[in-house]
Design an enzyme around this catalytic site. Sequence first.
Site, PDB file in Angstrom:
ATOM      1  N   ASP A  15       0.656  -1.093   0.028  1.00 25.01           N
ATOM      2  CA  ASP A  15      -0.008   0.079   0.029  1.00 25.01           C
ATOM      3  C   ASP A  15       0.924   1.246   0.085  1.00 25.01           C
ATOM      4  O   ASP A  15       1.986   1.079   0.541  1.00 25.01           O
ATOM      5  CB  ASP A  15      -1.095  -0.027   1.307  1.00 25.01           C
ATOM      6  CG  ASP A  15      -2.150   0.949   1.114  1.00 25.01           C
ATOM      7  OD1 ASP A  15      -2.436   1.482   0.101  1.00 25.01           O
ATOM      8  OD2 ASP A  15      -2.814   1.213   2.068  1.00 25.01           O
ATOM      9  N   ASN A  63     -10.470  -3.147  -6.183  1.00 24.56           N
ATOM     10  CA  ASN A  63      -9.804  -2.012  -6.764  1.00 24.56           C
ATOM     11  C   ASN A  63     -10.373  -1.751  -8.267  1.00 24.56           C
ATOM     12  O   ASN A  63     -10.024  -0.549  -8.803  1.00 24.56           O
ATOM     13  CB  ASN A  63      -8.346  -2.617  -7.065  1.00 24.56           C
ATOM     14  CG  ASN A  63      -7.336  -2.315  -5.876  1.00 24.56           C
ATOM     15  OD1 ASN A  63      -6.504  -3.218  -5.457  1.00 24.56           O
ATOM     16  ND2 ASN A  63      -7.881  -1.483  -4.967  1.00 24.56           N
TER      17      ASN A  63
HETATM   18  C1  FPP Z   1      -2.189   0.088  -2.996  1.00 26.53           C
HETATM   19  O1  FPP Z   1      -1.528   1.394  -3.301  1.00 26.53           O
HETATM   20  C2  FPP Z   1      -1.408  -0.729  -4.430  1.00 26.53           C
HETATM   21  C3  FPP Z   1      -2.317  -1.254  -5.571  1.00 26.53           C
HETATM   22  C4  FPP Z   1      -3.590  -1.291  -5.425  1.00 26.53           C
HETATM   23  C5  FPP Z   1      -1.326  -1.459  -6.741  1.00 26.53           C
HETATM   24  C6  FPP Z   1      -0.259  -2.471  -6.389  1.00 26.53           C
HETATM   25  C7  FPP Z   1       0.548  -2.746  -7.753  1.00 26.53           C
HETATM   26  C8  FPP Z   1       1.784  -2.762  -8.094  1.00 26.53           C
HETATM   27  C9  FPP Z   1       2.705  -2.640  -6.806  1.00 26.53           C
HETATM   28  C10 FPP Z   1       2.342  -2.605  -9.315  1.00 26.53           C
HETATM   29  C11 FPP Z   1       1.918  -3.735 -10.326  1.00 26.53           C
HETATM   30  C12 FPP Z   1       2.038  -5.067  -9.629  1.00 26.53           C
HETATM   31  C13 FPP Z   1       2.753  -6.109 -10.173  1.00 26.53           C
HETATM   32  C14 FPP Z   1       2.869  -7.565  -9.486  1.00 26.53           C
HETATM   33  C15 FPP Z   1       3.877  -5.708 -11.165  1.00 26.53           C
HETATM   34  P1  FPP Z   1      -2.716   2.564  -3.114  1.00 26.53           P
HETATM   35  O2  FPP Z   1      -2.628   2.879  -4.813  1.00 26.53           O
HETATM   36  O3  FPP Z   1      -3.774   2.124  -2.893  1.00 26.53           O
HETATM   37  O4  FPP Z   1      -1.977   3.658  -2.713  1.00 26.53           O
HETATM   38  P2  FPP Z   1      -2.481   4.830  -1.654  1.00 26.53           P
HETATM   39  O5  FPP Z   1      -3.192   4.238  -0.440  1.00 26.53           O
HETATM   40  O6  FPP Z   1      -1.328   5.688  -1.410  1.00 26.53           O
HETATM   41  O7  FPP Z   1      -3.532   5.552  -2.580  1.00 26.53           O
END
Ligand code: FPP
Length: 228
Positions: A15, A63
């Site tokens: 996250d 998501n």
């Molecule tokens: C959460 O951070 C993250 C995600 C929903 C996506 C995770 C994706 C990756 C790490 C990249 C792609 C994955 C692979 C396996 C190559 P958030 O966007 O909710 O962060 P925030 O809480 O700061 O908004």
Amino acid sequence: MDCPAPLSHIAFIMDGNGRWAQKRGLPREHGHKAGAETFRRIVNYCGDIGIKYVTVYAFSTENWKRPKREVDAIFDLLCRYIDNYLPELVMRGVSVKFIGERSGISKDVIKKIDLLEEKTDGLDKKLFIALNYGGRAEICGAVNRLIAEGKTKINEDDISSCIYTYPAPDPDLIVRTGGEYRISNFMLWQAAYSELYITDTLWPDMTPSDVDLALEEFKRRNRRYGGV
Ligand code: FPP
């Protein structure tokens, strides 16, 4: 550092990508791009220190509510990740399995994830990538499968044998970056006795030293599994 003896499975709730980008005045997609690089670095590090099972939460069933542009960017990164990283995973002996629902994911992405699973099948270390994953849906899926098999009474072992990660051990440690104190529908069945470690570090900033800190903390935990 070496993997502490009782730990064989570590899971990450990755996250903080969005906040990482926003702090820099960049669109959220840039945070996911940096997060994908971190993902590769951390998975490699876990393998290097002898952790056999790693799970990452890449995309939850919730998501899809995000703007299409952001969703597309995450799936795009995943496809690029597969193209670039496949030979390295094979060389490192990492078998990849995607956990979650395939329905809803585009045919092109499914082709790529099938290819990655096929090419790494049977290798010694295991990497579970939770994609279009929801913990409650996973449990419902297991129960429905057991009903379809004709079961009328279901016990814990039955469900354990029908969840996506079977026969891997449950995660010993779940690390959540980004400082939120919640589990977000992640590995609800498997997390029954997992230790939780929450850090304010945003996922793109996560380093091997931060993993070491989590493992140091894990070593200090007294796991009682309900006993005394
Ligand atoms: C959460 O951070 C993250 C995600 C929903 C996506 C995770 C994706 C990756 C790490 C990249 C792609 C994955 C692979 C396996 C190559 P958030 O966007 O909710 O962060 P925030 O809480 O700061 O908004």
